[in-house]
Design an enzyme around this catalytic site. Structure first.
Site, PDB file in Angstrom:
ATOM      1  CG  HIS A  25     -12.991   3.366   3.126  1.00  0.00           C
ATOM      2  ND1 HIS A  25     -13.787   4.280   3.775  1.00  0.00           N
ATOM      3  CD2 HIS A  25     -11.714   3.768   3.314  1.00  0.00           C
ATOM      4  CE1 HIS A  25     -13.022   5.201   4.338  1.00  0.00           C
ATOM      5  NE2 HIS A  25     -11.748   4.911   4.075  1.00  0.00           N
ATOM      6  NE  ARG A  43     -10.254  12.205   4.638  1.00  0.00           N
ATOM      7  CZ  ARG A  43     -10.264  10.942   4.221  1.00  0.00           C
ATOM      8  NH1 ARG A  43     -11.104  10.554   3.302  1.00  0.00           N
ATOM      9  NH2 ARG A  43      -9.425  10.066   4.733  1.00  0.00           N
ATOM     10  CD  GLU A  52      -9.019  -1.525   4.236  1.00  0.00           C
ATOM     11  OE1 GLU A  52      -8.539  -1.339   5.382  1.00  0.00           O
ATOM     12  OE2 GLU A  52      -9.225  -0.612   3.432  1.00  0.00           O
ATOM     13  NE  ARG A  67      -6.411   1.012   0.147  1.00  0.00           N
ATOM     14  CZ  ARG A  67      -6.691   1.714   1.227  1.00  0.00           C
ATOM     15  NH1 ARG A  67      -5.786   1.848   2.165  1.00  0.00           N
ATOM     16  NH2 ARG A  67      -7.866   2.276   1.382  1.00  0.00           N
ATOM     17  CG  ASN A  77      -1.852   1.090   1.344  1.00  0.00           C
ATOM     18  OD1 ASN A  77      -1.840   2.000   0.501  1.00  0.00           O
ATOM     19  ND2 ASN A  77      -2.709   1.056   2.344  1.00  0.00           N
TER      20      ASN A  77
END
Ligand code: AMP
Length: 396
Positions: free
Chosen positions: A178, A239, A383, A89, A9
């Site tokens: 996601h 955010r 993940e 990823r 990743n």
């Protein structure tokens, strides 16, 4: 012989890696190279639950970090010899990628073309792919996209009500992110319910520093809260999530903000951090609430209220619900957030088992609802395992 996948990743200043056993999802070796391109670049890894560090040159590049990762793997020869693929990823697959893909020049070009929509992520993912192909030339490299799971959303859900040409000419639409996490926990919930995934109606809430919620009807994602970029939707660590779309123009025209300042404000200075004026970390805010900090309480109340509203709206579209699932650092661990969310949803058929809710944390997964409730699960996401399982399909 066991088969392992190297999962990478690559972010703009970090590379996370894990060696994943494809059948079980266990990670005997995983690590992180961080602060790349700065004087404080560093590298650490964990082998069979023991933490180690290794030398990384100051100002290390992605290529240098991958060389250090490759050298680390060489030390664990038996394990390394069983690596059969590299899974990458990739944050944004645009409309091109509905599934994971074996990386060739065309795939790299398509990832590059999508970079305009994910300028912080895709160029770093691509740089990582190029470096990793140099470092591990004999293994198949596979791209697994955060957006792919949401490519089943219907047009009425993924379009913005903007002039249609913006979609046709510039691909402006909602994509969702996601995806691997929602995919994983949704399948885990279906398994726990002993139901075919294609018969399940689920709402999955990934609550971490970034947050998103997905509506899954008959095993297909039909809506999600992150949109064209990972800024829309729920309140997140830093955010804002949903705001009135006129606010950026107001900030620019009336308050003299630059475009960069608005972008930084919405992505890095808002959410839990912006409201609490204290931290983006849910643990810190929960502790502050216990000590009577009203600003921390307001931030968490807003986080929960937005989540409750999204759950309500997704209940309206998924049909008879099979389960609600919490995951991500907050969803997996915060009994406070789960309890205060579910307490507002009693009239919609949800009731927590208070003891199970308190117990379910630190990597445990299971049911946290009463028998009379719609099933509610907290499930530890994985993940990397999703990436490994996709990548291994392309192993020689
Ligand atoms: P993630 O981005 O999935 O790693 O999640 C990060 C978020 O999870 C941060 O806001 C953490 O505060 C939160 N988190 C991790 N552990 C806990 C915990 N035990 N209780 C509450 N929040 C937690």
């Amino acid at each position: 012989m066991d088969q392992y996948v190297l999962v990478l990743n690559c972010g703009s200043s970090s590379i996370k890696f894990a060696i994943i056993e494809a059948k079980t999802g266990t990670a005997p070796l995983h690590g992180l190279a961080e602060n790349l391109g700065t004087v404080s670049s560093k590298f650490g890894f964990n082998y069979q639950n023991k933490q180690h560090s290794a030398e990384l040159p100051a100002d290390a590049s992605h290529q240098q970090a991958l060389t250090v990762i490759a050298n680390t793997l060489k030390k664990f020869e038996t394990l390394s010899q069983q690596i059969v693929a590299v899974g990458h990823r990739v944050v944004h697959g645009g409309e091109t990628f509905t599934h994971s893909s074996l990386i060739d020049d065309d795939v790299k070009q398509a990832i590059e073309q999508t970079s305009l929509m994910a300028p912080l992520h895709n160029p770093a993912n691509l740089a990582g792919i190029n470096s990793a192909q140099t470092t591990f030339p004999d293994l198949p490299h596979v791209a697994v996209f955060d957006t792919a799971f949401f490519q089943t959303m219907p047009k009425h859900a993924y379009l913005y009500a903007l002039p249609y040409e913006l979609y046709q000419q510039h691909h402006i639409r909602r994509y969702g992110f996601h995806g691997s996490s929602h995919y994983f926990v949704a399948h885990e919930a279906a398994n726990a319910l002993k139901k075919e995934f294609s018969n399940c109606n689920l709402i999955t809430a990934h609550l971490g520093n970034g947050c998103s919620i997905a509506a899954i009807k008959q095993g297909k994602a039909i809506d999600t809260s992150l949109g064209f970029t990972p800024l829309e939707g729920l309140v997140m660590g830093t955010r804002s999530g949903d705001i009135d779309p006129s606010l950026p123009t107001y900030l620019i025209e009336q308050l003299g903000y630059s475009v960069d300042k608005v972008s930084h404000l919405l992505n890095n200075e808002s959410g839990l951090l912006g409201v609490s004026k204290l931290s983006n970390d849910c643990r810190t805010l929960e502790q502050e609430v216990k000590e009577g900090n009203q600003q921390a309480k307001l931030a968490l109340d807003m986080f929960i209220y937005r989540l409750v509203k999204y759950i309500g709206s997704y209940l309206a579209v998924v049909g008879p619900l099979d389960a609600l699932v919490f995951t991500g650092g907050i969803g997996e661990n915060s009994a406070y957030i789960r309890e205060n969310t579910i307490n507002q949803l009693g009239h919609l058929g949800f009731q927590l088992d208070i003891d199970k809710n308190l117990e379910m944390r630190f990597g445990q997964s299971g049911l946290i609802s009463c028998s009379s409730s719609n099933p509610i699960f907290a499930i530890a996401t994985n993940e990397e395992w999703v990436i490994a399982k996709d990548a291994i399909q392309f192993a020689h």
